[in-house]
Design an enzyme around this catalytic site. Structure first.
Site, PDB file in Angstrom:
ATOM      1  N   GLY A  47       0.817  -1.197   0.000  1.00 43.21           N
ATOM      2  CA  GLY A  47       0.000   0.000   0.000  1.00 43.21           C
ATOM      3  C   GLY A  47       0.850   1.246   0.000  1.00 43.21           C
ATOM      4  N   SER A  48       0.341   2.290   0.642  1.00 42.49           N
ATOM      5  CA  SER A  48       1.011   3.590   0.612  1.00 42.49           C
ATOM      6  C   SER A  48       2.206   3.624   1.546  1.00 42.49           C
ATOM      7  CB  SER A  48       0.031   4.678   1.034  1.00 42.49           C
ATOM      8  OG  SER A  48      -0.278   4.531   2.404  1.00 42.49           O
ATOM      9  N   GLY A  51       0.922   4.389   5.141  1.00 44.65           N
ATOM     10  CA  GLY A  51       0.351   3.206   5.787  1.00 44.65           C
ATOM     11  C   GLY A  51       1.420   2.215   6.203  1.00 44.65           C
ATOM     12  N   GLY A  52       2.315   1.892   5.280  1.00 44.61           N
ATOM     13  CA  GLY A  52       3.365   0.908   5.560  1.00 44.61           C
ATOM     14  C   GLY A  52       4.306   1.380   6.644  1.00 44.61           C
ATOM     15  N   GLU A  71       5.561  -3.139   1.269  1.00 48.43           N
ATOM     16  CA  GLU A  71       5.905  -2.709  -0.078  1.00 48.43           C
ATOM     17  C   GLU A  71       5.117  -1.437  -0.269  1.00 48.43           C
ATOM     18  OE1 GLU A  71       4.518  -5.403  -3.240  1.00 48.43           O
ATOM     19  OE2 GLU A  71       4.426  -3.452  -4.213  1.00 48.43           O
ATOM     20  N   CYS A 107       2.206  -1.375  -9.087  1.00 46.98           N
ATOM     21  CA  CYS A 107       3.286  -0.839  -8.245  1.00 46.98           C
ATOM     22  C   CYS A 107       4.565  -0.724  -9.066  1.00 46.98           C
ATOM     23  CB  CYS A 107       3.512  -1.691  -7.010  1.00 46.98           C
ATOM     24  SG  CYS A 107       3.387  -3.443  -7.296  1.00 46.98           S
ATOM     25  N   GLU A 198       5.536   8.966  -5.710  1.00 42.78           N
ATOM     26  CA  GLU A 198       4.693   8.228  -6.643  1.00 42.78           C
ATOM     27  C   GLU A 198       3.373   8.954  -6.915  1.00 42.78           C
ATOM     28  OE1 GLU A 198       3.507   4.404  -5.105  1.00 42.78           O
ATOM     29  OE2 GLU A 198       3.310   3.544  -7.105  1.00 42.78           O
TER      30      GLU A 198
END
Lengths: 341, 341
Positions: A47-48, A51-52, A71, A107, A198
């Site tokens: 995810g983002s 979040g990660g 990731e 991704c 990103e």
């Protein structure tokens, strides 16, 4: 549907169905509770970055810290060497297809195209713009992703020196995302933090370098990436070796004359790169080696044969490759009475 | 002297001498600066829990977190099954030698002996006490380690239900550490936090269990360990399987009828266990696999033969074992023209 497929696979493999549990929650609270639970031993996440990284920090603040394999996104730099720009007639189509694939929701989407301004660059730019501009706005996975795409794209467009190469197209539903191709010079790119983030969607930024020195500087300014791609002639690889070495140091998968989108579930796959592409670049989240995220080695010293797991028993009934006294072999270990040892 | 030996080894291996640097500092500031330096990519550490955990936290608070492989201590539980207590005549000598080895300054020192009170226990206790009591106070590595040993030992002796089995001996210099053997029952051990901490030095605590249930409860109360040892008869392993499974879940190396002290630099060595024995139980800090702490995989996709590292070239001139299309082999890869691919 995915959970059902996993349960069916577990039944087929004669594994306990309960080793898989599905928790659905629209807040982040459920994930946080799972990461904090004392019985949880490892976490995998896609995810983002926000979040990660939050889950990574949470896991490290536990009384017993646990590994987090997050990731978290990547702009997947693609270096277009002069030979490719000049000779590769299908390059604009190839790149555009990869940028637009799945409305850019991969991704490994090529979000950054780094080009040295030489013969054929203007023509390449024109052809690529036409290809991207032809695509209609696509329907993204959900309204949240589409909204995030639009806001990240708008942020990038506001950065110093950024030019939009494709015309704006109306996004008629809240799930639609229209493709966008942008251009910036190397110096403005290097100076910007926003442009290195990103933009998840059908978007790519072309960075124009005056020469190889600028190319190296652009690559050097990048953070960790899932992939790094080089398009060029094989004979150009030595000439641009120092640039490619810099790319190598910043990615988990290095691709030549192919697009980064698409991952294959094989032994050779490496899907994970230096931070912030992932929180642990030593592991992959796709491919057969992905299982190593969830195991730890235990050495058995002098245990009797009958108490060893089948992988370590002398007869090697599983026929696995083992290192016995420094030699890799599938042979059985010559037996001797361990009880006397 | 150690730094000199490493530099000589680097010269012999024709490696750049500067890849090794020695920094000597009596404060913790130098270590903290090294961990925080942007060019530092990984950290390995051996020492106390406080030191290792501090570096681990520091590394995770960096803008780019880096892995820390801290080996932080272990009490290395040794389970003595009834058959060993009854039949193994040399057991007291074997255990005492391991407890006393190097004045107890091994990270694999057996600091905890867990015994079920059955036939022969009193006699075993007596013999082990005599063996340990015979040893003179030894000279430890430095005054700091000796002072720490005395304070940790004193803390342990103050815990509820702890009995000292060996008489106090005068420690005549500030570097000396006198051996000590102590005893506690299972319930008091389980209730104590202090008794589960390492007393680094020639010290061991015997935990007396009434039955197998208590044995399981004692093991279950333990945190992660470098090693777990079982002394017993081979036929006892099935009977005590659930206890050994609990031990297995808490250690990196499981030993049968041998002492945990001493590690071998081999492929099979696992020196690292669940937290807090180490911060990353998936890696070993001793043995040939220890190098995996400092590498990360990079996949090369479709690169021309001449640009690949020797490990990936078709001819396999290094004769290494490689997985080619799912098959492990040392054979060369059948060549084809990659430039056409």
């Amino acid at each position: 549907m995915v959970a059902g497929a996993i349960r069916a696979a577990l039944r087929q493999c004669v594994l306990a169905e309960d080793i898989f549990q599905e928790v659905t929650d629209t807040s982040i609270a459920a994930g946080q509770q799972l990461v904090k639970h004392p019985l949880t031993k490892a976490v995998a996440f896609t995810g983002s970055f926000a979040g990660g990284k939050a889950l990574f920090d949470l896991a490290n603040q536990r009384e017993e810290p646990i590994p987090v394999f997050a990731e978290m996104g990547s702009i997947n730099p693609v270096v277009l060497l002069p030979g490719a720009i000049r000779d590769n007639k299908t390059l604009p189509t190839t790149i555009a297809s990869s940028v637009l694939l799945g409305v850019g929701q991969f991704c490994t989407n090529p979000g950054l195209l780094i080009v040295v301004d030489t013969e054929g660059f203007a023509s390449f730019l024109h052809k690529l713009s036409v290809e991207v501009a032809q695509a209609a706005p696509g329907t993204m996975l959900h309204a949240g992703i589409a909204a995030n795409y639009k806001s990240k794209r708008a942020e990038a467009l506001k950065e110093k020196g950024v030019l939009r190469l494709t015309e704006e197209k109306a996004e008629t539903t809240d799930r639609q995302g229209a493709p966008a191709l942008t251009l910036v010079n190397a110096r403005d790119f290097i100076a910007s933090t926003v442009l290195k983030e990103e933009v998840f969607g059908p978007y790519s930024l072309i960075v124009k370098c005056e020469d190889e020195t600028e190319l190296r500087q652009v690559i050097e300014s990048l953070k960790g990436q899932l992939t790094g791609t080089v398009f060029g002639l094989p004979e150009e690889l030595s000439e641009y070796k120092s640039s490619i070495d810099l790319l190598h140091a910043r990615c988990g998968r290095l691709i030549f004359n192919g697009v980064p989108t698409g991952v294959e579930v094989t032994k050779a796959m490496q899907h994970g790169g230096p931070f912030p592409a992932s929180t642990d670049s030593r592991f992959t989240s796709v491919g057969t080696d992905a299982i190593y995220r969830f195991v730890r080695p235990v050495a058995y010293q002098d245990f009797p044969e009958q108490f060893l797991p089948p992988q370590l028993k002398n007869n090697n009934e599983l026929n696995i490759l083992r290192c016995v006294n420094g030699t890799w072999t599938r042979n059985a270990v010559e037996t001797f009475n361990l009880q006397q040892a």
